[in-house]
Structure formats: structure tokens, C-alpha cells
Design an enzyme around this catalytic site. Structure first.
Site, PDB file in Angstrom:
ATOM      1  N   THR A   1       3.456  -0.462  -2.507  1.00  0.00           N
ATOM      2  CA  THR A   1       3.383  -0.787  -3.946  1.00  0.00           C
ATOM      3  C   THR A   1       3.114   0.495  -4.725  1.00  0.00           C
ATOM      4  O   THR A   1       2.428   1.380  -4.225  1.00  0.00           O
ATOM      5  CB  THR A   1       2.218  -1.772  -4.168  1.00  0.00           C
ATOM      6  OG1 THR A   1       2.578  -3.008  -3.588  1.00  0.00           O
ATOM      7  CG2 THR A   1       1.881  -1.968  -5.643  1.00  0.00           C
TER       8      THR A   1
ATOM      9  N   ARG B   1       6.029 -16.752  -4.160  1.00  0.00           N
ATOM     10  CA  ARG B   1       4.656 -16.212  -4.172  1.00  0.00           C
ATOM     11  C   ARG B   1       4.557 -15.023  -5.140  1.00  0.00           C
ATOM     12  O   ARG B   1       5.401 -14.137  -5.147  1.00  0.00           O
ATOM     13  CB  ARG B   1       4.271 -15.770  -2.757  1.00  0.00           C
ATOM     14  CG  ARG B   1       2.860 -15.156  -2.659  1.00  0.00           C
ATOM     15  CD  ARG B   1       2.902 -13.645  -2.732  1.00  0.00           C
ATOM     16  NE  ARG B   1       1.627 -13.009  -2.416  1.00  0.00           N
ATOM     17  CZ  ARG B   1       1.383 -11.714  -2.563  1.00  0.00           C
ATOM     18  NH1 ARG B   1       2.324 -10.906  -2.993  1.00  0.00           N
ATOM     19  NH2 ARG B   1       0.222 -11.212  -2.283  1.00  0.00           N
TER      20      ARG B   1
ATOM     21  N   GLY C   1       1.951 -11.979  -6.383  1.00  0.00           N
ATOM     22  CA  GLY C   1       0.713 -11.295  -5.999  1.00  0.00           C
ATOM     23  C   GLY C   1      -0.102 -10.868  -7.208  1.00  0.00           C
ATOM     24  O   GLY C   1       0.068 -11.390  -8.308  1.00  0.00           O
ATOM     25  N   ASP C   2      -0.971  -9.906  -6.981  1.00  0.00           N
ATOM     26  CA  ASP C   2      -1.865  -9.429  -8.055  1.00  0.00           C
ATOM     27  C   ASP C   2      -1.166  -8.469  -9.012  1.00  0.00           C
ATOM     28  O   ASP C   2      -1.603  -8.309 -10.158  1.00  0.00           O
ATOM     29  CB  ASP C   2      -3.075  -8.715  -7.450  1.00  0.00           C
ATOM     30  CG  ASP C   2      -2.642  -7.500  -6.620  1.00  0.00           C
ATOM     31  OD1 ASP C   2      -1.708  -7.643  -5.793  1.00  0.00           O
ATOM     32  OD2 ASP C   2      -3.213  -6.405  -6.810  1.00  0.00           O
TER      33      ASP C   2
ATOM     34  N   THR D   1      -3.614  -1.828  -5.374  1.00  0.00           N
ATOM     35  CA  THR D   1      -2.650  -2.092  -4.302  1.00  0.00           C
ATOM     36  C   THR D   1      -3.397  -2.629  -3.091  1.00  0.00           C
ATOM     37  O   THR D   1      -4.502  -2.194  -2.797  1.00  0.00           O
ATOM     38  CB  THR D   1      -1.874  -0.816  -3.901  1.00  0.00           C
ATOM     39  OG1 THR D   1      -1.133  -1.108  -2.704  1.00  0.00           O
ATOM     40  CG2 THR D   1      -2.779   0.375  -3.622  1.00  0.00           C
ATOM     41  N   GLY D   2      -2.794  -3.594  -2.422  1.00  0.00           N
ATOM     42  CA  GLY D   2      -3.446  -4.162  -1.247  1.00  0.00           C
ATOM     43  C   GLY D   2      -3.106  -5.630  -1.114  1.00  0.00           C
ATOM     44  O   GLY D   2      -2.117  -6.098  -1.694  1.00  0.00           O
TER      45      GLY D   2
ATOM     46  N   GLY E   1      -2.899  -8.840  -2.143  1.00  0.00           N
ATOM     47  CA  GLY E   1      -2.994  -9.318  -3.523  1.00  0.00           C
ATOM     48  C   GLY E   1      -3.892 -10.507  -3.777  1.00  0.00           C
ATOM     49  O   GLY E   1      -4.557 -10.581  -4.821  1.00  0.00           O
TER      50      GLY E   1
END
Ligand code: ASP
Length: 331
Positions: A198, A226, A228-229, A249-250, A252
Site C-alpha cells: 500500500t 471488502r 479496508g482502512d 498501512t497494514g 486494515g
């Protein structure tokens, strides 16, 4: 002599001091197998991060806005297949590329985001268009795509996002999934091993404005639809001139549950933590205890830069207020 000293001091006091400018980028946090990282790929990470930083910093140096710098820096990383954003995005479990992005302007807390787009070449530009050309904050799927095309953004065939490397990753991931479905298998497929990338950017311009943006293909093997964050304001991205700009990043889901980007900003605003302390606590204590792997980058109103992560690697780089450029991958 005394008169000269006084005149000199007066002159220094009256000379407008250059306001600090700074920029920080990330290309994803996750676990990178150091031995498996080829020198060529390593070089590519550093070179693209540097190119992205320089593009943003050039805009800031010329007195341009933090928003323009963030957009320019992220477009470079979206166009580079080495990162999981734009071209080079990871695949969903169904073998598609669904992209998320967001951008925020810390001046008046304006924000824009898109989720689940499959045909927008540069999702960060679409996020910005949502912020500037609509009364809304987040558009998803066909609505986001139509909005992007109505606003003249470049639309591509979904095949544009295909890369061999990411295709191999999803095949491997699907096999792992199959294996774990069998009763004798114990290993959970590690969604974050090598599947990261990301991208994000935070910038502080000479007018004291902070902007932040994030763009991603999400997580390998994510389920259809889906989100994510990364396109969630307050989770993956946040910017407030009074506190800081943050891009995450990670994994989410954890970043959404813990409203990570906003939590860091809120700690600075409410309990006067420094950006460094807030970022360290959130990444190494709050997220870690919850089981959320990943990292964040940020710049505060004074131009302090942070790059914190609880994985073994986060591709990252910054040009700080003194003009010092650095890029790094491992701790
Ligand atoms: N945070 C992104 C997501 O969960 C993925 C990543 O940063 O690697 O979609």
C-alpha cells in the site's frame, strides 16, 4: 559597534523566516523475507520512493500546496508496479483488482475517498475529485467509477492492473487457503507475508497546510466487496493542520476498529502528546496488543516526521525540514 549589532538583530527579527516544508511516503508495511529480496527489487523500492519524494518536494519548494504534493507523490507510486496500489495491486479471492484510496486536506478537514474501483487508473486522483467536486466524502464501486469518468479522469481496462507477480501471489494464497481448510493443516495463511505494498504520503507546505493520502489494492485474497482502512477517513488517512497528517498501512480491519489515524491526531489535540509519542503508543502498544500488524507515517504542524511500524519492514522515505532525504526498508 553596538548600533550595528542592534541593527543586525532588528534585521534578522524582521526577515520573514522560511516556513518549514516536509514530505514523507510509505510503500507498505509487512513482513519481507530479507534473503528473498533481490537486489533488483530492493533498488526499485528505493528508487521509486525517492522519485516520489522528489516529485512532491519540488512542488512544496516552489510554494505549491501539500495536497498537490501528496497527489503527485502517490500517482508515481500508483503507476509503479512494485507497489500494491494502482498498477501492481494485489488480487481479490476472485482474481480481480479492487482499489481503494483517500485524501484529506488538513486546512478545513475536507476529505475524499473511493472504494472498490476497478477501472480508475489513479484512484488518488478520483479521491481528490470526490473531495473537490462533490459534496460527499466516499464513493464506491460503479458510482465511484462513473464519478471519475464524468470528471475526466483516466479510465483503463481492468487488465491494466494485472501483474504476473501479484497473480502468482494470489495463486499461492488460494492454495494455502485450500490447505488450511483440510483438518490436518494447522498453518493460517499469513496475509501479510510479502503481500504488502500500500502507498501513502503526508506533506506540510510553506503555508502550514498538511495533507495526507493513501492508495491501495487492499489485502491479497480479500473477499469481493471488502473495503479496508485506506479509504476510511480517520482509520487509514487523517489530516488536521492543528495536529498532524497521518497515512496508515497494514491489516486494515485493525486500523478501522482502532480509528488509528484519527486516534494519533486526537492524542496530540486532547492530551498534548507529541506526534512521536502518539505514533509509538498506537503502533507498538494499541495495535500490537490487538494483533494488528502495520505502520504509519506522519508529519505534525511543526514539520516533525514519524515513520513507525510493528512489522519487520516498511518501505518508506522522507525529506525533512532541513532538506535531508532518506529512504529505508527494514528497521
Ligand atoms: N491497509 C490495507 C488494507 O487493509 C492493506 C495494506 O496496507 O497493506 O486494505
Amino acid at each position: 559597534m553596538k548600533a550595528i549589532t542592534i541593527a543586525l538583530l532588528f534585521f534578522i527579527a524582521m526577515t520573514p523566516q522560511a516556513k518549514p516544508i516536509a514530505i514523507v511516503v510509505h510503500g507498505g508495511a509487512g513482513r519481507i523475507d530479507r534473503d528473498a529480496l533481490t537486489p533488483e527489487r530492493e533498488r526499485l523500492y528505493h528508487a521509486t520512493l525517492e522519485q516520489s519524494l522528489r516529485a512532491g518536494h519540488t512542488i512544496l519548494k516552489r510554494g505549491g500546496s501539500a495536497l498537490d504534493a501528496v497527489e503527485a507523490a502517490i500517482v508515481i507510486m500508483e503507476d509503479a508496479p512494485v507497489f500494491n496500489a494502482g498498477r501492481g495491486a494485489v488480487f481479490t479471492a476472485e482474481g480481480k483488482n479492487e482499489l481503494d484510496a483517500s485524501i484529506m486536506d488538513g486546512r478545513a478537514l475536507q476529505a475524499g475517498a473511493v472504494g472498490g474501483v476497478t477501472t480508475v487508473k489513479n484512484p488518488i486522483r478520483a479521491a481528490r475529485a470526490v473531495m473537490e467536486k462533490s459534496p460527499h466524502v466516499l464513493f464506491t464501486n460503479q458510482g465511484a467509477e462513473k464519478f471519475a469518468s464524468d470528471n475526466g479522469l483516466e479510465i483503463v481496462d481492468p487488465k491494466y492492473f494485472f501483474t504476473e507477480r501479484r497473480w502468482k501471489q494470489i495463486q499461492k494464497w488460494l492454495k494455502q487457503q485450500e490447505a488450511t481448510a483440510k483438518p490436518q493443516a494447522t498453518a493460517e495463511p499469513d496475509r501479510h507475508a510479502d503481500y504488502f505494498g500500500t502507498v501513502g504520503c503526508v506533506a506540510l507546505d510553506a503555508k502550514g497546510n498538511i495533507a495526507a493520502g493513501t492508495s491501495t489494492g487492499g489485502m491479497t485474497g480479500k473477499r469481493f466487496g471488502r473495503i479496508g482502512d485506506s479509504p476510511i477517513i480517520g482509520a487509514g488517512t487523517y489530516a488536521d493542520n492543528r495536529t498532524a497528517g497521518i497515512s496508515c498501512t497494514g491489516h486494515g480491519e485493525y486500523f478501522i476498529r482502532h480509528a488509528v489515524a484519527h486516534d494519533i491526531s486526537a492524542r496530540i489535540a486532547y492530551i498534548k502528546e507529541s506526534l512521536a509519542k502518539a505514533a509509538t503508543d498506537v503502533v507498538h502498544t494499541v495495535l500490537k496488543q490487538a494483533g494488528g500488524s502495520g505502520g504509519i507515517i506522519g508529519i505534525d504542524a511543526q514539520g516533525n516526521v514519524v515513520m513507525e511500524f510493528n512489522t519487520n519492514a516498511m518501505t518508506r522515505g522522507s525529506i525533512d525540514t532541513t532538506g535531508n532525504l532518506k529512504t529505508a526498508i527494514f528497521k
